[in-house]
Write a protein that holds these residues in place. Structure first.
Motif, PDB file in Angstrom:
ATOM      1  N   LEU A  40       0.850  -1.192   0.000  1.00  0.00           N
ATOM      2  CA  LEU A  40       0.000   0.000   0.000  1.00  0.00           C
ATOM      3  C   LEU A  40       0.883   1.238   0.000  1.00  0.00           C
ATOM      4  CD1 LEU A  40      -2.832   1.336   0.261  1.00  0.00           C
ATOM      5  CD2 LEU A  40      -2.469   1.311   2.748  1.00  0.00           C
ATOM      6  N   ASN A  41       0.841   1.994  -1.089  1.00  0.00           N
ATOM      7  CA  ASN A  41       1.481   3.308  -1.093  1.00  0.00           C
ATOM      8  C   ASN A  41       0.580   4.241  -0.292  1.00  0.00           C
ATOM      9  OD1 ASN A  41       1.908   6.157  -2.133  1.00  0.00           O
ATOM     10  ND2 ASN A  41       3.589   5.114  -3.167  1.00  0.00           N
ATOM     11  N   THR A  42       1.154   4.918   0.683  1.00  0.00           N
ATOM     12  CA  THR A  42       0.333   5.639   1.670  1.00  0.00           C
ATOM     13  C   THR A  42      -0.422   6.828   1.089  1.00  0.00           C
ATOM     14  OG1 THR A  42       2.325   6.863   2.337  1.00  0.00           O
ATOM     15  CG2 THR A  42       1.745   4.907   3.622  1.00  0.00           C
ATOM     16  N   SER A  43      -0.069   7.279  -0.120  1.00  0.00           N
ATOM     17  CA  SER A  43      -0.828   8.367  -0.746  1.00  0.00           C
ATOM     18  C   SER A  43      -2.275   7.958  -1.005  1.00  0.00           C
ATOM     19  CB  SER A  43      -0.182   8.773  -2.065  1.00  0.00           C
ATOM     20  OG  SER A  43      -0.295   7.734  -3.020  1.00  0.00           O
ATOM     21  N   THR A  44      -2.519   6.666  -1.099  1.00  0.00           N
ATOM     22  CA  THR A  44      -3.846   6.145  -1.428  1.00  0.00           C
ATOM     23  C   THR A  44      -4.874   6.462  -0.353  1.00  0.00           C
ATOM     24  OG1 THR A  44      -2.818   4.356  -2.682  1.00  0.00           O
ATOM     25  CG2 THR A  44      -5.112   4.026  -2.026  1.00  0.00           C
ATOM     26  N   VAL A  45      -4.431   6.585   0.889  1.00  0.00           N
ATOM     27  CA  VAL A  45      -5.374   6.753   2.007  1.00  0.00           C
ATOM     28  C   VAL A  45      -5.083   8.019   2.814  1.00  0.00           C
ATOM     29  CG1 VAL A  45      -6.001   4.329   2.238  1.00  0.00           C
ATOM     30  CG2 VAL A  45      -3.940   5.162   3.372  1.00  0.00           C
ATOM     31  N   ARG A  46      -4.796   9.096   2.123  1.00  0.00           N
ATOM     32  CA  ARG A  46      -4.620  10.359   2.833  1.00  0.00           C
ATOM     33  C   ARG A  46      -5.937  10.825   3.428  1.00  0.00           C
ATOM     34  NH1 ARG A  46      -0.456  13.355  -1.384  1.00  0.00           N
ATOM     35  NH2 ARG A  46       1.372  12.146  -0.768  1.00  0.00           N
ATOM     36  N   ASN A  47      -5.835  11.729   4.369  1.00  0.00           N
ATOM     37  CA  ASN A  47      -7.008  12.249   5.075  1.00  0.00           C
ATOM     38  C   ASN A  47      -7.482  13.505   4.365  1.00  0.00           C
ATOM     39  OD1 ASN A  47      -8.993  12.913   6.888  1.00  0.00           O
ATOM     40  ND2 ASN A  47      -7.598  13.490   8.549  1.00  0.00           N
ATOM     41  N   GLY A  49      -6.593  14.640   1.604  1.00  0.00           N
ATOM     42  CA  GLY A  49      -5.454  15.350   1.050  1.00  0.00           C
ATOM     43  C   GLY A  49      -4.332  15.591   2.032  1.00  0.00           C
ATOM     44  N   HIS A  50      -4.587  15.411   3.314  1.00  0.00           N
ATOM     45  CA  HIS A  50      -3.572  15.640   4.344  1.00  0.00           C
ATOM     46  C   HIS A  50      -2.933  14.319   4.770  1.00  0.00           C
ATOM     47  CE1 HIS A  50      -4.921  19.790   4.662  1.00  0.00           C
ATOM     48  NE2 HIS A  50      -6.164  19.355   4.773  1.00  0.00           N
ATOM     49  N   TRP A  72       5.883   7.729   2.470  1.00  0.00           N
ATOM     50  CA  TRP A  72       6.516   8.913   1.921  1.00  0.00           C
ATOM     51  C   TRP A  72       7.493   9.456   2.961  1.00  0.00           C
ATOM     52  CZ3 TRP A  72       4.338  12.269  -2.341  1.00  0.00           C
ATOM     53  CH2 TRP A  72       3.579  11.496  -3.228  1.00  0.00           C
ATOM     54  N   ILE A  73       8.591  10.025   2.483  1.00  0.00           N
ATOM     55  CA  ILE A  73       9.609  10.541   3.389  1.00  0.00           C
ATOM     56  C   ILE A  73       9.047  11.575   4.350  1.00  0.00           C
ATOM     57  CG2 ILE A  73      11.728  11.930   3.498  1.00  0.00           C
ATOM     58  CD1 ILE A  73      12.170   8.990   2.756  1.00  0.00           C
ATOM     59  N   ASN A  74       8.157  12.428   3.881  1.00  0.00           N
ATOM     60  CA  ASN A  74       7.622  13.464   4.789  1.00  0.00           C
ATOM     61  C   ASN A  74       6.787  12.867   5.918  1.00  0.00           C
ATOM     62  OD1 ASN A  74       5.329  12.873   3.206  1.00  0.00           O
ATOM     63  ND2 ASN A  74       5.477  14.800   2.065  1.00  0.00           N
ATOM     64  N   GLU A  75       6.242  11.678   5.713  1.00  0.00           N
ATOM     65  CA  GLU A  75       5.520  11.015   6.806  1.00  0.00           C
ATOM     66  C   GLU A  75       6.493  10.538   7.878  1.00  0.00           C
ATOM     67  OE1 GLU A  75       2.061   9.348   3.769  1.00  0.00           O
ATOM     68  OE2 GLU A  75       3.718   8.055   4.403  1.00  0.00           O
ATOM     69  N   LEU A  76       7.649  10.060   7.442  1.00  0.00           N
ATOM     70  CA  LEU A  76       8.677   9.647   8.402  1.00  0.00           C
ATOM     71  C   LEU A  76       9.243  10.864   9.134  1.00  0.00           C
ATOM     72  CD1 LEU A  76      10.595   7.003   6.235  1.00  0.00           C
ATOM     73  CD2 LEU A  76       8.689   6.634   7.823  1.00  0.00           C
ATOM     74  N   GLU A  77       9.419  11.965   8.407  1.00  0.00           N
ATOM     75  CA  GLU A  77       9.909  13.194   9.035  1.00  0.00           C
ATOM     76  C   GLU A  77       8.917  13.722  10.063  1.00  0.00           C
ATOM     77  OE1 GLU A  77      12.611  14.987   5.362  1.00  0.00           O
ATOM     78  OE2 GLU A  77      10.469  15.479   5.492  1.00  0.00           O
ATOM     79  N   ASP A  78       7.633  13.662   9.751  1.00  0.00           N
ATOM     80  CA  ASP A  78       6.601  14.073  10.716  1.00  0.00           C
ATOM     81  C   ASP A  78       6.706  13.252  11.989  1.00  0.00           C
ATOM     82  OD1 ASP A  78       5.642  15.884   8.851  1.00  0.00           O
ATOM     83  OD2 ASP A  78       3.904  14.656   8.267  1.00  0.00           O
ATOM     84  N   TRP A 289     -10.110   9.847  -0.741  1.00  0.00           N
ATOM     85  CA  TRP A 289      -9.547  10.472   0.458  1.00  0.00           C
ATOM     86  C   TRP A 289     -10.630  10.880   1.462  1.00  0.00           C
ATOM     87  CZ3 TRP A 289      -5.539  14.271  -2.182  1.00  0.00           C
ATOM     88  CH2 TRP A 289      -4.413  13.518  -2.572  1.00  0.00           C
ATOM     89  N   LYS A 290     -11.853  11.056   0.996  1.00  0.00           N
ATOM     90  CA  LYS A 290     -12.946  11.459   1.882  1.00  0.00           C
ATOM     91  C   LYS A 290     -13.621  10.252   2.536  1.00  0.00           C
ATOM     92  CE  LYS A 290     -13.911  15.526  -0.977  1.00  0.00           C
ATOM     93  NZ  LYS A 290     -14.902  16.189  -1.873  1.00  0.00           N
ATOM     94  N   GLN A 291     -13.230   9.053   2.119  1.00  0.00           N
ATOM     95  CA  GLN A 291     -13.865   7.840   2.611  1.00  0.00           C
ATOM     96  C   GLN A 291     -13.055   7.204   3.747  1.00  0.00           C
ATOM     97  OE1 GLN A 291     -14.628   5.264  -0.783  1.00  0.00           O
ATOM     98  NE2 GLN A 291     -15.189   7.003  -2.067  1.00  0.00           N
ATOM     99  N   ASP A 292     -13.640   6.198   4.358  1.00  0.00           N
ATOM    100  CA  ASP A 292     -12.968   5.433   5.410  1.00  0.00           C
ATOM    101  C   ASP A 292     -11.687   4.832   4.833  1.00  0.00           C
ATOM    102  OD1 ASP A 292     -12.091   3.631   7.312  1.00  0.00           O
ATOM    103  OD2 ASP A 292     -13.964   2.495   7.419  1.00  0.00           O
TER     104      ASP A 292
END
Length: 312
Positions: A40-47, A49-50, A72-78, A289-292
């Protein structure tokens, strides 16, 4: 004597019956084992867009039934900025039954400007350190910093990829030259493959993506020329019938099987060339992104497996 004859006849009949059963069993070919692994590439289930916290993304991927998660690298940085321990995250991922087959970074490794490129390699080093600490094996290397560059020299790009590759080998992370269909540089599979093939390193690889292959004008038949080792990871998505190459954007990606991409043929090709690595679902659909997120992740995996089954 009669009993002996009857016994021999019975044994002969039994042997014949066994042979007949075995022959019929040979006629019924067992179903092939699953040819791929799924991520699962995590872009698929953003909140909407966030970005979601990486710990939540790991849980979503595991619950849906994936065997890999592609952060994504920015998720690890967060996560690190919030005080998280990458060592703990690595354990959390493993405990969830997942691996990190790849990650998404944006270092300007291929830019024409030497100073930009130097800073890009510094960024790549930081990115790959994060990936290595969570047990990741590879990282995407799109043509960041060169998307508006007309006439990129492919031999020069191959040399720049070699520098990035050598840096990654010191850290145990392999960069994947990524096809980016909307870019003016490395928009086609052939150009991107050239960069990996001519880098002078046997471990060079590419990252093909269904959407980007379509967007950039590559024919999917080109995948038949790749070896399985030439593919670092394969990004999967689909596209609708009413979106031509000139207007389609990332947000138009849909679930595998819900569009008109020749996914069955693509997966058959991957099977035929011997690729047994990860298919990673990467979507940017704002409706999803708006769904569960759990529903989206599970739906994406189920639909992907359905298409793969048709290709076997």
């Amino acid at each position: 004597m009669t009993n002996t004859i009857h016994r021999r006849a019975w044994l002969a009949g039994t042997a014949g019956l066994a042979t007949s059963i075995a022959a019929r069993a040979d006629d019924v070919k067992p179903k092939s084992a699953a040819p791929f692994q799924y991520s699962l590439n995590t872009s698929t289930v953003r909140n909407d867009g966030h970005r979601r916290p990486i710990v939540d993304l790991v849980e979503i991927a595991a619950k849906a039934g994936y065997s890999g998660v592609e952060p994504w690298i920015n998720e690890l940085e967060d996560y690190v900025r919030a005080g998280g321990s990458l060592r703990d995250l690595k354990k959390r991922i493993a405990d969830a039954g997942l691996v990190v087959p790849s990650a998404i970074g944006f270092a300007a490794w291929v830019a024409d400007d030497a100073n930009v490129r130097r800073k890009g390699l510094e960024q790549a080093k930081r990115d790959m350190e994060l990936v290595a600490q969570i047990g990741g094996a590879k990282i995407a290397a799109p043509p960041w910093g060169a998307t508006d560059l007309e006439g990129l020299s492919l031999p020069a790009a191959a040399e720049r990829y070699r520098a990035l590759f050598d840096l990654g080998q010191k850290m145990g992370v392999t960069p994947e030259a990524e096809v980016w269909g909307f870019s003016k540089a490395l928009k086609r599979l052939g150009d991107t493959w050239y960069v990996a093939a001519e880098c002078g390193r046997s471990g060079g690889c590419v990252l093909p993506d269904v959407y980007h292959l379509y967007k950039g004008g590559s024919d999917f038949a080109g995948l038949k020329l790749l070896s399985p080792h030439a593919i670092g990871i394969f990004h999967v998505n689909d596209y609708p019938p009413n979106k031509g190459r000139d207007i389609i954007v990332d947000a138009d990606r849909v679930y595998p099987g819900d569009g008109v991409a020749p996914l069955k043929d693509v997966f058959r090709t991957l099977i035929d060339i011997g690729y047994k690595g990860f298919l990673s679902v990467e979507l940017f659909n704002r409706d999803y992104w708006k769904q569960d997120p759990n529903l989206v992740a599970k739906t994406a995996l189920d639909k992907l497996k359905t298409v793969v089954a048709k290709a076997i």
